[in-house]
Design a protein around this motif. Sequence first.
Motif, PDB file in Angstrom:
ATOM      1  N   THR A  73       0.817  -1.124   0.136  1.00  0.00           N
ATOM      2  CA  THR A  73       0.005   0.164  -0.024  1.00  0.00           C
ATOM      3  C   THR A  73       0.955   1.106   0.044  1.00  0.00           C
ATOM      4  O   THR A  73       1.676   1.496   0.814  1.00  0.00           O
ATOM      5  N   ASN A  74       1.004   2.021  -0.964  1.00  0.00           N
ATOM      6  CA  ASN A  74       1.432   3.078  -1.153  1.00  0.00           C
ATOM      7  C   ASN A  74       0.724   4.445  -0.702  1.00  0.00           C
ATOM      8  O   ASN A  74       0.025   5.187  -1.828  1.00  0.00           O
ATOM      9  N   GLY A  91      -9.708   1.204  -1.869  1.00  0.00           N
ATOM     10  CA  GLY A  91     -10.232  -0.191  -2.298  1.00  0.00           C
ATOM     11  C   GLY A  91     -10.886  -0.245  -3.300  1.00  0.00           C
ATOM     12  O   GLY A  91     -11.394  -1.435  -3.791  1.00  0.00           O
ATOM     13  N   LEU A  92     -10.846   0.923  -4.268  1.00  0.00           N
ATOM     14  CA  LEU A  92     -11.506   0.726  -5.609  1.00  0.00           C
ATOM     15  C   LEU A  92     -10.679   0.100  -6.788  1.00  0.00           C
ATOM     16  O   LEU A  92      -9.359   0.564  -6.764  1.00  0.00           O
ATOM     17  N   PRO A  93     -10.878  -0.680  -7.563  1.00  0.00           N
ATOM     18  CA  PRO A  93     -10.163  -1.425  -8.553  1.00  0.00           C
ATOM     19  C   PRO A  93      -9.773  -0.196  -9.428  1.00  0.00           C
ATOM     20  O   PRO A  93     -10.234   0.587  -9.759  1.00  0.00           O
ATOM     21  N   MET A  99      -1.492  -2.857  -3.952  1.00  0.00           N
ATOM     22  CA  MET A  99      -1.352  -3.888  -4.913  1.00  0.00           C
ATOM     23  C   MET A  99      -1.363  -5.290  -4.048  1.00  0.00           C
ATOM     24  O   MET A  99      -0.862  -5.265  -2.775  1.00  0.00           O
ATOM     25  N   ASP A 100      -2.212  -6.084  -4.442  1.00  0.00           N
ATOM     26  CA  ASP A 100      -2.329  -7.409  -3.601  1.00  0.00           C
ATOM     27  C   ASP A 100      -1.200  -8.452  -4.935  1.00  0.00           C
ATOM     28  O   ASP A 100      -1.715  -8.600  -5.880  1.00  0.00           O
ATOM     29  N   LYS A 139      -3.274  -7.777  -8.307  1.00  0.00           N
ATOM     30  CA  LYS A 139      -4.522  -6.862  -8.156  1.00  0.00           C
ATOM     31  C   LYS A 139      -4.224  -5.578  -7.860  1.00  0.00           C
ATOM     32  O   LYS A 139      -3.481  -5.342  -6.740  1.00  0.00           O
ATOM     33  N   SER A 140      -4.723  -4.771  -8.643  1.00  0.00           N
ATOM     34  CA  SER A 140      -4.394  -3.304  -8.175  1.00  0.00           C
ATOM     35  C   SER A 140      -5.698  -2.464  -7.813  1.00  0.00           C
ATOM     36  O   SER A 140      -6.773  -2.377  -8.402  1.00  0.00           O
ATOM     37  N   PHE A 141      -5.438  -1.600  -6.909  1.00  0.00           N
ATOM     38  CA  PHE A 141      -6.795  -0.871  -6.342  1.00  0.00           C
ATOM     39  C   PHE A 141      -6.027   0.589  -5.855  1.00  0.00           C
ATOM     40  O   PHE A 141      -5.028   0.665  -5.585  1.00  0.00           O
TER      41      PHE A 141
END
Length: 249
Positions: free
Chosen positions: A45-46, A134-136, A207-208, A128-130
Amino acid sequence: MSNIQVVARELAAKTAKQGLLSFGNGITNIIGARHTNKNIRLRVTNGTDNLQTVYLIPSEVLGTPASNAGAPDVTKFGLPAGVPFFLGTFTDGGKDLTIVPLNLGQNVGIIGNALKQEPTQVVAISMKSFTTGGLPENTNYGNSLTHYKLSHLEEPKRSTPLNLDAFQTSRDVSTEILKIDLIKNKFAAVISQNDALAFQINAGTKMDITLHLGARMSMPEYFYRQVEAGSEVVANNFPGESAVDCGCR
């Protein structure tokens, strides 16, 4: 054939079933590296105002610690400025970049320590990037994955970056999931004392990331396999012998 030859052949057969490399999921050689069912999952998380480069790197590189009291110092190895993943938290301008594991039982500090003595192959990567809310989102798929080959004798060698957007499809855009088979794309993704992987994460995003693992060179696991095989051969062929009931004091 003498009994000694029979025992030697049995021992050789058992200890040769798997060489130095470790895998998992019953895999015994590099051909099955895609199917080890081993992975490292990280959430990056940036929350800072700047793009950050994250290094997948051991806590010691070429025998030297890659961090100093929590401050990123990868530049002393000739690498561009960035954050070693095992720090967990890095503060830039009063705001934090955080890296946490998603798998139960995994700890970024422990993984960083293990990688310094256990060279590890990454066979595929999923992400996966958000937004941090938490929004895609998919702007991180415009970044790249880079491998650096390190040496105590010469400057680091940088691979041709693997541009993530080259693998993005219409399905990826709609679901915000990106998956890349690194073997198929002939990308040398190794983490070791002499190898580092780097990726970028944009400001205000998270990103996960799943690192799908292939081969590992774990000397403790190799030692255990050899001892287990040898003990089995000894127990089967020399049932009358004992390490404690030898009649000696």
